[in-house]
Design a protein around this motif. Sequence first.
Motif, PDB file in Angstrom:
ATOM      1  N   GLU A 158       0.822  -1.200   0.000  1.00  0.00           N
ATOM      2  CA  GLU A 158       0.000   0.000   0.000  1.00  0.00           C
ATOM      3  C   GLU A 158       0.867   1.266   0.000  1.00  0.00           C
ATOM      4  OE1 GLU A 158      -3.460   0.231  -0.266  1.00  0.00           O
ATOM      5  OE2 GLU A 158      -3.022  -1.855  -0.850  1.00  0.00           O
ATOM      6  N   ILE A 159       1.983   1.188   0.724  1.00  0.00           N
ATOM      7  CA  ILE A 159       2.889   2.351   0.738  1.00  0.00           C
ATOM      8  C   ILE A 159       3.415   2.635  -0.667  1.00  0.00           C
ATOM      9  CG2 ILE A 159       5.154   3.160   1.518  1.00  0.00           C
ATOM     10  CD1 ILE A 159       4.603   1.774   4.190  1.00  0.00           C
ATOM     11  N   ILE A 160       3.864   1.570  -1.348  1.00  0.00           N
ATOM     12  CA  ILE A 160       4.496   1.739  -2.656  1.00  0.00           C
ATOM     13  C   ILE A 160       3.467   2.081  -3.740  1.00  0.00           C
ATOM     14  CG2 ILE A 160       5.784   0.536  -4.471  1.00  0.00           C
ATOM     15  CD1 ILE A 160       7.208  -1.016  -2.275  1.00  0.00           C
ATOM     16  N   ASP A 161       2.328   1.383  -3.718  1.00  0.00           N
ATOM     17  CA  ASP A 161       1.358   1.541  -4.801  1.00  0.00           C
ATOM     18  C   ASP A 161       0.377   2.697  -4.593  1.00  0.00           C
ATOM     19  OD1 ASP A 161       2.462  -0.525  -6.159  1.00  0.00           O
ATOM     20  OD2 ASP A 161       0.948  -2.019  -5.608  1.00  0.00           O
ATOM     21  N   VAL A 162       0.130   3.090  -3.319  1.00  0.00           N
ATOM     22  CA  VAL A 162      -0.902   4.098  -3.068  1.00  0.00           C
ATOM     23  C   VAL A 162      -0.347   5.354  -2.399  1.00  0.00           C
ATOM     24  CG1 VAL A 162      -3.120   4.559  -1.925  1.00  0.00           C
ATOM     25  CG2 VAL A 162      -2.655   2.278  -2.881  1.00  0.00           C
ATOM     26  N   ALA A 163       0.206   5.193  -1.199  1.00  0.00           N
ATOM     27  CA  ALA A 163       0.593   6.362  -0.394  1.00  0.00           C
ATOM     28  C   ALA A 163       1.666   7.201  -1.076  1.00  0.00           C
ATOM     29  CB  ALA A 163       1.068   5.897   0.985  1.00  0.00           C
ATOM     30  N   LEU A 164       2.710   6.578  -1.610  1.00  0.00           N
ATOM     31  CA  LEU A 164       3.790   7.341  -2.240  1.00  0.00           C
ATOM     32  C   LEU A 164       3.364   7.960  -3.566  1.00  0.00           C
ATOM     33  CD1 LEU A 164       6.916   5.098  -1.411  1.00  0.00           C
ATOM     34  CD2 LEU A 164       6.235   7.268  -0.359  1.00  0.00           C
ATOM     35  N   PRO A 165       2.756   7.187  -4.483  1.00  0.00           N
ATOM     36  CA  PRO A 165       2.344   7.834  -5.750  1.00  0.00           C
ATOM     37  C   PRO A 165       1.347   8.965  -5.559  1.00  0.00           C
ATOM     38  CG  PRO A 165       2.329   5.441  -5.971  1.00  0.00           C
ATOM     39  CD  PRO A 165       2.516   5.738  -4.518  1.00  0.00           C
ATOM     40  N   GLN A 166       0.458   8.835  -4.566  1.00  0.00           N
ATOM     41  CA  GLN A 166      -0.567   9.857  -4.345  1.00  0.00           C
ATOM     42  C   GLN A 166      -0.130  10.937  -3.352  1.00  0.00           C
ATOM     43  OE1 GLN A 166      -4.224   7.912  -3.258  1.00  0.00           O
ATOM     44  NE2 GLN A 166      -4.263   6.621  -5.113  1.00  0.00           N
ATOM     45  N   SER A 167       1.085  10.809  -2.830  1.00  0.00           N
ATOM     46  CA  SER A 167       1.622  11.776  -1.849  1.00  0.00           C
ATOM     47  C   SER A 167       0.653  11.971  -0.684  1.00  0.00           C
ATOM     48  CB  SER A 167       1.918  13.134  -2.520  1.00  0.00           C
ATOM     49  OG  SER A 167       2.863  12.986  -3.545  1.00  0.00           O
ATOM     50  N   ASP A 168       0.067  10.859  -0.260  1.00  0.00           N
ATOM     51  CA  ASP A 168      -0.898  10.895   0.841  1.00  0.00           C
ATOM     52  C   ASP A 168      -0.130  10.726   2.151  1.00  0.00           C
ATOM     53  OD1 ASP A 168      -2.906  10.542   2.702  1.00  0.00           O
ATOM     54  OD2 ASP A 168      -4.172   9.360   1.349  1.00  0.00           O
ATOM     55  N   LEU A 169       0.273  11.864   2.759  1.00  0.00           N
ATOM     56  CA  LEU A 169       1.109  11.808   3.956  1.00  0.00           C
ATOM     57  C   LEU A 169       0.397  11.136   5.123  1.00  0.00           C
ATOM     58  CD1 LEU A 169       3.765  12.561   5.295  1.00  0.00           C
ATOM     59  CD2 LEU A 169       2.769  14.806   5.862  1.00  0.00           C
ATOM     60  N   ARG A 170      -0.861  11.430   5.283  1.00  0.00           N
ATOM     61  CA  ARG A 170      -1.617  10.858   6.403  1.00  0.00           C
ATOM     62  C   ARG A 170      -1.670   9.334   6.293  1.00  0.00           C
ATOM     63  NH1 ARG A 170      -7.680  12.835   8.266  1.00  0.00           N
ATOM     64  NH2 ARG A 170      -7.835  11.452  10.116  1.00  0.00           N
ATOM     65  N   LEU A 171      -1.963   8.857   5.086  1.00  0.00           N
ATOM     66  CA  LEU A 171      -1.997   7.408   4.865  1.00  0.00           C
ATOM     67  C   LEU A 171      -0.613   6.799   5.066  1.00  0.00           C
ATOM     68  CD1 LEU A 171      -3.469   4.830   4.000  1.00  0.00           C
ATOM     69  CD2 LEU A 171      -2.994   5.465   1.592  1.00  0.00           C
ATOM     70  N   LEU A 172       0.418   7.506   4.582  1.00  0.00           N
ATOM     71  CA  LEU A 172       1.787   7.020   4.711  1.00  0.00           C
ATOM     72  C   LEU A 172       2.170   6.858   6.180  1.00  0.00           C
ATOM     73  CD1 LEU A 172       4.487   6.253   3.405  1.00  0.00           C
ATOM     74  CD2 LEU A 172       5.100   8.696   3.449  1.00  0.00           C
ATOM     75  N   ILE A 173       1.836   7.876   7.002  1.00  0.00           N
ATOM     76  CA  ILE A 173       2.164   7.808   8.432  1.00  0.00           C
ATOM     77  C   ILE A 173       1.430   6.639   9.090  1.00  0.00           C
ATOM     78  CG2 ILE A 173       1.934   8.983  10.649  1.00  0.00           C
ATOM     79  CD1 ILE A 173       2.392  11.633   9.149  1.00  0.00           C
ATOM     80  N   SER A 174       0.153   6.487   8.730  1.00  0.00           N
ATOM     81  CA  SER A 174      -0.633   5.385   9.315  1.00  0.00           C
ATOM     82  C   SER A 174      -0.047   4.025   8.954  1.00  0.00           C
ATOM     83  CB  SER A 174      -2.088   5.477   8.831  1.00  0.00           C
ATOM     84  OG  SER A 174      -2.682   6.692   9.230  1.00  0.00           O
ATOM     85  N   LEU A 175       0.353   3.878   7.685  1.00  0.00           N
ATOM     86  CA  LEU A 175       0.916   2.598   7.243  1.00  0.00           C
ATOM     87  C   LEU A 175       2.262   2.319   7.909  1.00  0.00           C
ATOM     88  CD1 LEU A 175       0.010   2.831   3.433  1.00  0.00           C
ATOM     89  CD2 LEU A 175      -1.021   1.300   5.141  1.00  0.00           C
ATOM     90  N   VAL A 176       3.102   3.366   8.004  1.00  0.00           N
ATOM     91  CA  VAL A 176       4.417   3.191   8.643  1.00  0.00           C
ATOM     92  C   VAL A 176       4.252   2.843  10.115  1.00  0.00           C
ATOM     93  CG1 VAL A 176       6.516   4.387   9.342  1.00  0.00           C
ATOM     94  CG2 VAL A 176       5.659   4.634   7.006  1.00  0.00           C
ATOM     95  N   LEU A 177       3.340   3.570  10.812  1.00  0.00           N
ATOM     96  CA  LEU A 177       3.086   3.249  12.220  1.00  0.00           C
ATOM     97  C   LEU A 177       2.562   1.823  12.374  1.00  0.00           C
ATOM     98  CD1 LEU A 177       1.488   6.566  13.580  1.00  0.00           C
ATOM     99  CD2 LEU A 177       3.751   5.589  14.127  1.00  0.00           C
ATOM    100  N   GLY A 178       1.731   1.412  11.408  1.00  0.00           N
ATOM    101  CA  GLY A 178       1.213   0.042  11.440  1.00  0.00           C
ATOM    102  C   GLY A 178       2.328  -0.984  11.344  1.00  0.00           C
ATOM    103  N   MET A 179       3.327  -0.719  10.470  1.00  0.00           N
ATOM    104  CA  MET A 179       4.466  -1.628  10.328  1.00  0.00           C
ATOM    105  C   MET A 179       5.280  -1.695  11.631  1.00  0.00           C
ATOM    106  SD  MET A 179       5.757  -0.808   6.425  1.00  0.00           S
ATOM    107  CE  MET A 179       6.913  -2.190   6.432  1.00  0.00           C
ATOM    108  N   VAL A 180       5.463  -0.520  12.272  1.00  0.00           N
ATOM    109  CA  VAL A 180       6.216  -0.478  13.530  1.00  0.00           C
ATOM    110  C   VAL A 180       5.475  -1.234  14.627  1.00  0.00           C
ATOM    111  CG1 VAL A 180       7.087   1.029  15.357  1.00  0.00           C
ATOM    112  CG2 VAL A 180       7.376   1.686  12.952  1.00  0.00           C
ATOM    113  N   VAL A 181       4.143  -1.018  14.707  1.00  0.00           N
ATOM    114  CA  VAL A 181       3.333  -1.698  15.725  1.00  0.00           C
ATOM    115  C   VAL A 181       3.381  -3.216  15.512  1.00  0.00           C
ATOM    116  CG1 VAL A 181       0.984  -2.070  16.580  1.00  0.00           C
ATOM    117  CG2 VAL A 181       1.824   0.247  16.174  1.00  0.00           C
TER     118      VAL A 181
END
Length: 595
Positions: free
Chosen positions: A63-86
């Motif tokens: 999702e980070i590679i296909d959605v959050a980064l191409p769409q520059s969706d910072l909020r989604l990116l932070i949520s996904l990264v936090l999810g990976m850390v959790v």
Amino acid sequence: MAQGQGRGAPRTVTPAERAQARSVSLRRIGALFIGHRKQLALVVAIIVVASVLGMASPFLLREIIDVALPQSDLRLLISLVLGMVVVAAVTSVLGVLQTWISTTVGQRVMHRLRVDVFSHLQRQSVGFFTRTRTGEVQSRITNDIGGMQSVVTSTATSIAANLTTVVATIVAMVALTWQLTLISLLVLPPAIYLTRRVARMRQKITAERQRELAELNVIIEEGLSINGIQLSKTMGAGTAQVARFTGSSSRLIDLELRSELSGRWRMAAMSIIFAVIPATIYLAAGLSFAAGGMSIGTLVAFTALQGNLFRPLMSLLDVSVTMTSSLALFARIFEYLDLPVEIQEPENPVRLAEVRGHLRFEDVSFSYDGAGTPALAGVTLDVPAGTSLALVGETGSGKSTTAALISRLYDPAEGRVTIDGVDIRDLALSDLSDIVGVVSQETYLLHTTIRENLRYAKPSATDEEIVAAASAAQIHSLIAALPDGYDTMVGSRGHRFSGGEKQRIAIARTLLRDPRILVLDEATSALDNETERAVQRAFDELSRGRTTVTIAHRLSTVRDADQIVVIDHGRVLEAGSHDSLISSGGRYATLALAS
């Protein structure tokens, strides 16, 4: 103690070699964990949860590679990264918890195995230990059980964790792309084939290695014990002992190399396969990508999952190798646990309300090898309570064998030995040891203080009782004169003291139990004449009211016995008092003249 106990018997097939040929039931191995079902169920639950959580990371990455980064969706990116850390944090904590529980279970199983083997060997007869090398016994308890540690402590959880991870990973891979999943699974057939070959090879090598470790233990026991060192130095055998040790150690090097190389060749082959599979996946993915069938995020997520698949898959195969090779260790341990107990506890032991100490031998016969020349044949003796019996005869006549039967180190093949009319086989072994006290010609002292050596006979003994027993054995004044008194370390096997001093400590240890029947198997043989007379006076005083059986070569120590029995080739030759036997002019009179 006695002769002819198989020490010189030719070596045929060792227990370890027999164990190698035995099959070990996996059900029996699994039975070791029966008492820990709840803990293991909890571990499996933790593993399943951790494995399922771990599968979320590749999908978050996609999702980070296909959605959050191409769409520059910072909020989604932070949520996904936090999810990976959790996910990483939770799985790590679960991993620590799983390791703690599984290791605890494994160590308890190891503890039970060690205790079971040790306690079972404690119940074996003296005959077992005369037939088995001390180093071999020690190797079973230390090397073999120690070698099983990784199997016992981590195998079950490793199987559960890796199997769960493999299944969850394959499901996730199929969800991403079933075509690339099929390519990834091409690794299974060669991996399984190589693993089976290595497992069979390591099982054979492990059995050979454990036999060699047992041999090394024997060499250490024989070459570095105090008696072994003395023998080596007086015989000039030091060089030969070093050569023997060097040869055994060198063979261990070869076995370890063979074991490691067998695994490394498999790893080398698998590494090549693992390199080919990703390359093939990238090629196939590239073709699909060109056709627009796969996103970059899917490819990256699939590649991550593929790496997660190979690691647990190899771990599962490694467990298979370890389990197969460890069967040789389980076989050696189970063989000792399956040894029959020759001296059995009675099912319904008889309790003597009052022990008088009337000792009888009723037509007793006994042979050490069970079928050869009897050590005793048709021996009948009657020792009324409170009287003394002296057994005399030439070396090997059967005197010490008679003493061993009284304390039930062996059981007679025919006839019976009774105390107060009760067959000693019907008495609890602990009760018999309270009734019969033995002082042997072969004194054994523990490598601890004098006080603890004495308390070995009676752990609850007070200091006053210890001093009283030592005084009766004519050793208190010597102990009191030492700088540390009763807290003096006796050294390995008591070699800090002379033979006479060790024997008097052993006498005091036996007297501390206050037995009704005293068996003195040449108990004064290591004493000089003056000390022997002092100890004999103590025995005369302590024997009042007790039944005493004395074995001695020096007839001067037994001439006042109530009855003297001459044993020859396991048979009673003559019996009577000193005067009557002298006047009859038989074997006793001949021995008296020669002494």
